[in-house]
Design an enzyme around this catalytic site. Structure first.
Site, PDB file in Angstrom:
ATOM      1  CE  LYS A  76      -8.409  29.246 -42.905  1.00  0.00           C
ATOM      2  NZ  LYS A  76      -8.155  29.104 -44.360  1.00  0.00           N
ATOM      3  CG  ASP A 112     -11.230  28.577 -47.071  1.00  0.00           C
ATOM      4  OD1 ASP A 112     -11.264  29.692 -47.617  1.00  0.00           O
ATOM      5  OD2 ASP A 112     -10.409  28.269 -46.187  1.00  0.00           O
TER       6      ASP A 112
HETATM    7  N1  LIG Z   1      -7.276  29.798 -53.343  1.00  0.00           N
HETATM    8  C1  LIG Z   1      -7.662  29.730 -52.089  1.00  0.00           C
HETATM    9  O1  LIG Z   1      -8.692  30.303 -51.706  1.00  0.00           O
HETATM   10  C2  LIG Z   1      -6.870  28.896 -51.116  1.00  0.00           C
HETATM   11  C3  LIG Z   1      -7.451  28.484 -49.902  1.00  0.00           C
HETATM   12  C4  LIG Z   1      -6.688  27.679 -49.026  1.00  0.00           C
HETATM   13  C5  LIG Z   1      -5.379  27.343 -49.370  1.00  0.00           C
HETATM   14  N2  LIG Z   1      -4.837  27.780 -50.541  1.00  0.00           N
HETATM   15  C6  LIG Z   1      -3.468  27.418 -50.932  1.00  0.00           C
HETATM   16  O2  LIG Z   1      -3.341  26.003 -50.834  1.00  0.00           O
HETATM   17  C7  LIG Z   1      -2.024  25.644 -50.400  1.00  0.00           C
HETATM   18  C8  LIG Z   1      -2.101  24.745 -49.166  1.00  0.00           C
HETATM   19  O3  LIG Z   1      -2.692  25.455 -48.099  1.00  0.00           O
HETATM   20  P1  LIG Z   1      -3.041  24.727 -46.714  1.00  0.00           P
HETATM   21  O4  LIG Z   1      -3.641  25.754 -45.838  1.00  0.00           O
HETATM   22  O5  LIG Z   1      -3.795  23.469 -46.949  1.00  0.00           O
HETATM   23  O6  LIG Z   1      -1.550  24.379 -46.185  1.00  0.00           O
HETATM   24  P2  LIG Z   1      -1.122  23.310 -45.075  1.00  0.00           P
HETATM   25  O7  LIG Z   1      -2.218  23.075 -44.111  1.00  0.00           O
HETATM   26  O8  LIG Z   1       0.195  23.775 -44.591  1.00  0.00           O
HETATM   27  O9  LIG Z   1      -0.907  21.932 -45.923  1.00  0.00           O
HETATM   28  C9  LIG Z   1       0.075  21.857 -46.894  1.00  0.00           C
HETATM   29  C10 LIG Z   1      -0.075  20.542 -47.661  1.00  0.00           C
HETATM   30  O10 LIG Z   1       0.815  20.596 -48.775  1.00  0.00           O
HETATM   31  C11 LIG Z   1       1.695  19.445 -48.754  1.00  0.00           C
HETATM   32  N3  LIG Z   1       2.978  19.891 -49.302  1.00  0.00           N
HETATM   33  C12 LIG Z   1       3.730  20.940 -48.894  1.00  0.00           C
HETATM   34  N4  LIG Z   1       4.802  21.085 -49.691  1.00  0.00           N
HETATM   35  C13 LIG Z   1       4.736  20.102 -50.625  1.00  0.00           C
HETATM   36  C14 LIG Z   1       5.554  19.714 -51.731  1.00  0.00           C
HETATM   37  N5  LIG Z   1       6.671  20.393 -52.027  1.00  0.00           N
HETATM   38  N6  LIG Z   1       5.182  18.650 -52.483  1.00  0.00           N
HETATM   39  C15 LIG Z   1       4.057  17.975 -52.199  1.00  0.00           C
HETATM   40  N7  LIG Z   1       3.228  18.287 -51.161  1.00  0.00           N
HETATM   41  C16 LIG Z   1       3.575  19.340 -50.388  1.00  0.00           C
HETATM   42  C17 LIG Z   1       1.751  19.043 -47.301  1.00  0.00           C
HETATM   43  O11 LIG Z   1       2.118  17.683 -47.221  1.00  0.00           O
HETATM   44  P3  LIG Z   1       2.600  16.972 -45.854  1.00  0.00           P
HETATM   45  O12 LIG Z   1       1.339  16.503 -45.171  1.00  0.00           O
HETATM   46  O13 LIG Z   1       3.453  15.889 -46.326  1.00  0.00           O
HETATM   47  O14 LIG Z   1       3.343  18.035 -45.060  1.00  0.00           O
HETATM   48  C18 LIG Z   1       0.295  19.296 -46.869  1.00  0.00           C
HETATM   49  O15 LIG Z   1      -0.542  18.245 -47.272  1.00  0.00           O
HETATM   50  C19 LIG Z   1      -1.288  26.961 -50.122  1.00  0.00           C
HETATM   51  O16 LIG Z   1      -0.489  27.273 -51.225  1.00  0.00           O
HETATM   52  C20 LIG Z   1      -2.423  27.972 -49.970  1.00  0.00           C
HETATM   53  O17 LIG Z   1      -2.042  29.279 -50.338  1.00  0.00           O
HETATM   54  C21 LIG Z   1      -5.555  28.554 -51.422  1.00  0.00           C
END
Ligand SMILES: NC(=O)c1ccc[n+]([C@@H]2O[C@H](COP(=O)([O-])OP(=O)(O)OC[C@H]3O[C@@H](n4cnc5c(N)ncnc54)[C@H](OP(=O)(O)O)[C@@H]3O)[C@@H](O)[C@H]2O)c1
Length: 279
Positions: A76, A112
């Site tokens: 992305k 999004d």
């Molecule tokens: N429903 C939808 O349309 C939609 C859209 C986008 C994303 N999502 C979901 O949202 C989630 C995040 O996506 P993303 O793209 O933002 O991922 P990302 O860019 O990899 O960011 C992950 C975030 O989660 C934090 N994190 C990871 N593991 C953690 C834990 N065990 N405890 C607390 N914080 C934790 C990370 O913290 P650090 O900064 O400390 O690493 C970071 O802030 C995913 O599960 C994804 O499937 C859903």
């Protein structure tokens, strides 16, 4: 009358998703269902280029006359280098999830944030004068913060496992970053808590803060849509209203469909399909 694959011919318009991996994606079923419902001679496929092959994959789709493509993890951000135009949201969010090919040019969008704000509207959640706490500071958080900044929310706070990542987003979106250990300072006044973090993707994940004092009217919105998380458990324990990211996922896809076809598709059909998909 559209009869699915039997209709495919030289006029069929081509769409796809690029991700690595992409096998988990719900988008092909959803978009193809919508094409069928709208009686459009279109097909949506899934491709899995490795990160080092992304540029060639995008060029190939352009060469082969594809009309649109969704972009998912991990492409992305990188794909921003390969488009000709982007909208205001892409510049601020810093990633693209939808591309339209028009007149030999590539137009990049991020839908999004629209998926999230349209889902709040559909659920009749007004943010006017409300306090919102966002957990997480990744790509999902950036889209949510963009949507929240466009809303009438009074205060927006961000907390994250790694404070410096929250501070970085707080700087970009002009909001307040909170140390995750001090979330208790703002949680009692929060009206909406949005989990954008991946906390809950692993079975061993636990709530990254204490949730002693919270409003009984607090609404939780968890972007994770396919499993129970510490946030769903919190809602259950405290009797809070919770929404998963199902609506956001479907509506971000619907916005892409609208960009490509000019039509806003049937949301309910996709909700039924996603329920079967998740199982
Ligand atoms: N429903 C939808 O349309 C939609 C859209 C986008 C994303 N999502 C979901 O949202 C989630 C995040 O996506 P993303 O793209 O933002 O991922 P990302 O860019 O990899 O960011 C992950 C975030 O989660 C934090 N994190 C990871 N593991 C953690 C834990 N065990 N405890 C607390 N914080 C934790 C990370 O913290 P650090 O900064 O400390 O690493 C970071 O802030 C995913 O599960 C994804 O499937 C859903």
């Amino acid at each position: 009358m559209y009869t699915g694959i039997e209709m495919l011919n030289t006029k069929t318009k081509l769409f796809a998703i690029l991700g690595y991996p992409v096998k988990h994606s719900f988008s092909p079923q959803m978009q193809n269902k919508w094409f069928k419902k709208e009686n459009l001679n279109c097909i949506y496929l899934a491709f899995e280029p490795k990160p080092e092959d992304l540029k060639r994959a995008v060029e190939s789709l352009k060469l082969l006359g594809f009309q649109g493509v969704n972009i998912t993890i991990p492409h992305k951000i990188e794909v921003m280098k390969y488009v000709d135009f982007t909208d205001k949201a892409v510049k601020k969010i810093g990633s693209i999830n939808t591309i339209a090919f028009k007149g030999g040019k590539l137009y990049g969008y991020n839908t999004d944030h629209l998926g999230f704000s349209q889902d709040l509207t559909a659920k009749k959640i007004s943010l006017k004068n409300k306090n919102v706490l966002v957990i997480g500071s990744g790509g999902g958080a950036r889209a949510i913060l963009y949507a929240l900044k466009e809303s009438e929310a009074k205060n927006i706070y961000i907390a994250n496992r790694t404070l410096k990542n929250a501070e970085q987003l707080a700087e970009i979106f002009k909001i307040r970053a909170i140390d995750i250990k001090k979330v208790g300072e703002v949680l009692p006044s929060a009206d909406l808590l949005v989990n954008t973090s991946a906390c809950g993707m692993k079975k061993t994940d636990v709530l990254p803060f204490k949730a002693d004092k919270i409003k009984s009217s607090l609404i939780i919105y968890d972007l994770i849509y396919n499993k129970a998380t510490p946030f769903t458990k919190l809602a259950e324990n405290k009797g809070l209203k919770i929404f998963t990211g199902v609506g956001m996922l479907i509506r971000q896809g619907a916005c892409g469909f609208k960009i490509w076809t000019g039509k806003y598709p049937d949301i309910e059909i996709a909700e039924r399909l996603l329920r079967e998909f998740i199982g």
